[in-house]
Design a protein around this motif. Structure first.
Motif, PDB file in Angstrom:
ATOM      1  N   ASN A 380       0.794  -1.223   0.000  1.00 52.91           N
ATOM      2  CA  ASN A 380       0.000   0.000   0.000  1.00 52.91           C
ATOM      3  C   ASN A 380       0.831   1.280   0.000  1.00 52.91           C
ATOM      4  N   GLU A 488      -4.087   1.595  -5.873  1.00 53.67           N
ATOM      5  CA  GLU A 488      -5.440   1.895  -6.350  1.00 53.67           C
ATOM      6  C   GLU A 488      -5.437   1.882  -7.867  1.00 53.67           C
ATOM      7  N   ARG A 771     -12.147  -3.218  -0.733  1.00 57.64           N
ATOM      8  CA  ARG A 771     -11.668  -2.485  -1.905  1.00 57.64           C
ATOM      9  C   ARG A 771     -10.172  -2.225  -1.756  1.00 57.64           C
ATOM     10  N   ASN A 772      -9.427  -2.482  -2.818  1.00 57.86           N
ATOM     11  CA  ASN A 772      -7.979  -2.224  -2.796  1.00 57.86           C
ATOM     12  C   ASN A 772      -7.302  -2.850  -1.585  1.00 57.86           C
TER      13      ASN A 772
END
Length: 785
Positions: A380, A488, A771-772
């Motif tokens: 991330n 993302e 999500r992500n």
């Protein structure tokens, strides 16, 4: 004159025969004060090493039969370097079995304890990480007990850490917890430091995975706990009392005579040079290497944004080498990695080796993170676009380059760690992996951790029974989370669109995968994940899991045979440049999140008209055909096609399908790849797609959907698309997974639709979504029923 000529000829023959000019001999019965001849050998390899430094010309250090117990690693430095043409080899004397051991041999006085358990006091001041009895590795006392027929860890239990079980442990300090990652992406390891007052365990560890999600709540076990010593072959060492407790597999009389070996060293051989002063032209050959300690509690260093952390070490550790080799060595149940090439290594080779049941990986090539431009070290994390270094390629020369691992047999790896591979490549360039046989591994057979810096050739390998103890992976696996990559998808898409030169700024050379045979049990045969780019993939046979390409660029996939499976494209971008042509598939494609179909998807052979029709409706394969591939002899693995096959008309070219893997000598001791029974064409039925408040949804039900979303299991409701008029427009996104509706868990569409019926017109809706790679909340204030 004739005598002089004969003398000169004999000298020339001596210098040219096998390239050896000077021989040094070592024996476990030798003496370091002797002459180092065969009649009067040295006692230690270190003594021979010092003598070799004085000798010009080629040198062979011959080890005579026996087990050489090392008290410290044999370390080669620039002082040992040899000129080209004056190489040194340390090798087993022909016909002699030589074992290089990192263990201490013990002679113990055993006494009966209770319940068949024997005990002995240890007078040496040594570490107890592993125990070998009569050269066979024994298991630490564990719960649940080991059963090789069980897929995960040879036994797992959800209650391994239950309060009831913990309460039975008087002093668990020194015990270990081993658990799979929550999403089955590798594993975690923890050392137990003691118990809290309320009975909870004090733990240290959990750093062995670079995608932190916590341990699996089911797939885990504990070991090195005295109260769990309850079956033959288990042992426990009481560090405070310096006593070992062992439940023998043999009679007490046999145990008294048994050899006892306890590993102490992490590394047996070390090559320690640098870019400026490398170790050159030294080889080890024909040795058995055994008894190194496990290193799972030192597996801490993150590898860029891959799922890995690693320990820089192995039974053979190479750093700063040129033209050094490891040849025909047998790595027998070493505790960690077998061979690790760290940072600068150039033109060094691993060949003809046999690596069995290593605790971690087989062969690792890992460069210096400081050579990477704009590197990020967790999934991330990322460098903002305006701060990215846009220069191409590495910053320094401190990485493996032009190195090879070839004709090497590897199996049973990952006995301790699960985020491992037969061959691991990270921050390296121009690595050749060829003619290896790799099987029975918990994760990938061959793994490329990121794009830095490409040029690798993966060829003629036989990789099967891969991904046995994990999930969502491949027999060949890669990631491409390079400097441009963003966690993302929408952000990464914009970066790639507006700054296309960044796509190959790290993977500066094409990576080639050709003429391999792959087989994966719980994933894909070939899995190019998360941005993997700049690949040419051709002439491969996929036996089971198919081929996957996810969100990368510039991949050409051609002339491959995909048996009982198909092509799995996931989440492609516009202008990807991807090509899929001249391939044989035996199922319809399995696209997920595909709005753009690359440069060319055409001229392929499908199994039937329904599969071809489905592809054409999606906008691909307008010139492809369907029909029987007409393989020559699939029962024995000959997947060439006969004259008249429609595949040939589509541009497919026959290639040999009997040249995979190691040499015949090593193949004699290797397993055979599982050849599939070719199935008839099928159309797999899936749960229906439905409309819910202007959102197209379906049950998340396949491994592909799980991979595309990053989910740890096949549950939840997958969002396929959102109409512009939907109240969820701008809130939900394609590829979201709905996991909760207000306070209710959502496992299937029926759960979601039932909960919607309960909502009153003036009530808001809060969804829990994935999500992500993260769970988050989204809210709709004024729902429309």
């Amino acid at each position: 004159m004739k005598t002089l000529f004969s003398f000169i000829l004999a000298v020339l023959l001596l210098q040219t025969s096998d390239g050896i000019a000077h021989d040094i001999y070592v024996s476990v019965k030798g003496n370091d004060q002797s002459k180092g001849t065969r009649a009067q050998p040295y006692a230690s390899i270190k003594r021979a090493q010092l003598e070799a430094r004085k000798v010009k010309g080629k040198v062979a250090v011959y080890l005579l039969q026996g087990t050489y117990y090392l008290s410290e690693s044999i370390t080669f430095t620039p002082a040992d370097s040899r000129k080209t043409g004056e190489e040194m080899v340390i090798k087993a004397c022909p016909g002699n079995k030589v074992i290089i051991s990192g263990a201490v041999p013990l002679k113990l006085n055993w006494e009966s304890y209770e319940g068949g358990i024997m005990t002995a006091r240890i007078t040496n001041d040594i570490d107890f990480d592993q125990l070998y009895v009569d050269h066979k590795q024994q298991r630490m006392a564990r719960y649940p007990n080991y059963n090789p027929s069980i897929r995960f860890y040879g036994g797992f239990a959800a209650d391994a850490l239950s309060p009831d079980r913990i309460s039975k442990w008087k002093n668990p300090a020194g015990g270990f917890i081993h658990a799979l990652h929550k999403a089955e992406w590798g594993g975690y390891h923890y050392e137990i430091k003691g118990k809290e007052d309320e009975g909870k365990l004090k733990l240290e560890g959990g750093f062995q995975n670079n995608r932190q999600m916590g341990m699996h709540d089911k797939y885990r076990f504990v070991e090195n706990i005295f109260e769990e010593l309850d079956t033959a072959g288990e042992w426990f060492f009481d560090k405070a009392e310096k006593k070992i407790y062992y439940y023998p597999t043999q009679t007490n009389a046999a145990l008294e005579k048994a050899s006892i070996e306890v590993p102490q060293l992490k590394h047996l051989f070390e090559f320690k040079g640098s870019v400026a002063r490398p170790v050159k032209n030294i080889s080890i050959e024909g040795l058995e290497l055994a008894h190194t300690v496990r290193t799972f509690m030192e597996t801490k260093e993150p590898l860029l944004r891959s799922d890995w952390t690693i320990y820089r070490g192995g039974a053979v550790f190479m750093e700063g080498t040129e033209r050094c080799q490891v040849r025909s060595c047998y790595f027998n149940t070493v505790g960690g990695n077998a061979i690790f090439l760290s940072n600068y290594n150039k033109n060094s080779t691993i060949s003809g080796c046999h690596i069995a049941y290593a605790g971690a990986s087989g062969v690792c090539f890992v460069g210096d993170p400081n050579a990477v431009r704009s590197g990020s070290f967790e999934y991330n994390r990322f460098v903002p676009l305006e701060q990215i270094d846009t220069a191409r390629g590495p910053k320094t020369n401190n990485y493996p380059q032009n190195c090879k691992v070839e004709n090497t047999l590897m199996y049973g790896l990952g006995q301790v760690e699960k985020q491992v591979a037969g061959v691991q490549i990270s921050m390296s360039m121009d690595i050749t992996v060829s003619h290896n046989t790799i099987y029975d591994v918990p994760r990938a057979g061959i793994n490329i951790s990121e794009g830095t810096w490409g040029g690798h050739v993966i060829a003629y390998n036989d990789v099967f029974n891969a991904v046995l103890e994990t999930g969502d992976h491949g027999a060949f696996n890669s990631w491409g989370r390079d400097r441009y990559w963003h966690p993302e998808v929408s952000v990464m898409n914009e970066i790639a669109k507006n700054h296309p030169s960044l796509i190959t700024a790290d993977v500066v050379k094409i990576i080639t995968i050709h003429d391999n045979r792959f087989h994966c049990n719980h994933g894909w045969d070939i899995d190019l994940d998360d941005g993997s780019s700049n690949y040419h993939i051709y002439n491969n046979v996929c036996l089971n899991g198919g081929l996957k390409l996810r969100e990368g660029f510039y991949r050409t996939v051609e002339n491959n045979i995909i048996l009982n499976n198909s092509f799995h494209p996931h989440v492609w971008f516009a202008n990807s440049g991807d090509v899929f042509k001249h391939n044989i598939v035996m199922r319809n494609y399995y696209p997920i999140g595909i709005n753009h179909w690359g440069k060319e998807i055409d001229h392929n052979l499908f199994p039937d008209s329904a599969a071809l029709k489905k592809a054409r409706l999606a906008g691909t394969d307008q010139h492809s055909v369907y029909g029987d591939a007409m393989f020559i002899n699939p029962e024995v693995g000959d997947y060439r096609v006969k004259p008249g096959s429609k595949a040939l008309a589509m541009g497919f070219r026959n290639f040999p399908t009997d040249q995979f893997g190691v040499s015949p000598q090593l193949a004699k001791i290797a397993k055979k790849a599982p050849l599939p029974v070719l199935a008839k064409p099928i159309q797999v039925s899936r749960d229906p797609i439905v409309q819910w408040l202007g959102v197209r949804i379906k049950n998340l039900e396949t491994l592909g959907e799980r991979s595309a979303t990053g989910m740890s299991s096949e549950k939840g409701v997958l969002v396929l698309g959102i109409d512009a008029s939907s109240p969820w427009a701008g809130i939900l996104k394609p590829n979201d997974v709905i996991l909760g509706f207000r306070q209710r868990e959502i496992n299937k569409m029926a759960d979601l639709l039932n909960e919607q019926e309960r909502v009153k017109s003036n009530q808001s809706i809060e969804l829990t979504i994935f999500r992500n790679q993260n769970t988050q909340k989204v809210k709709l204030d004024k729902p429309i029923k």
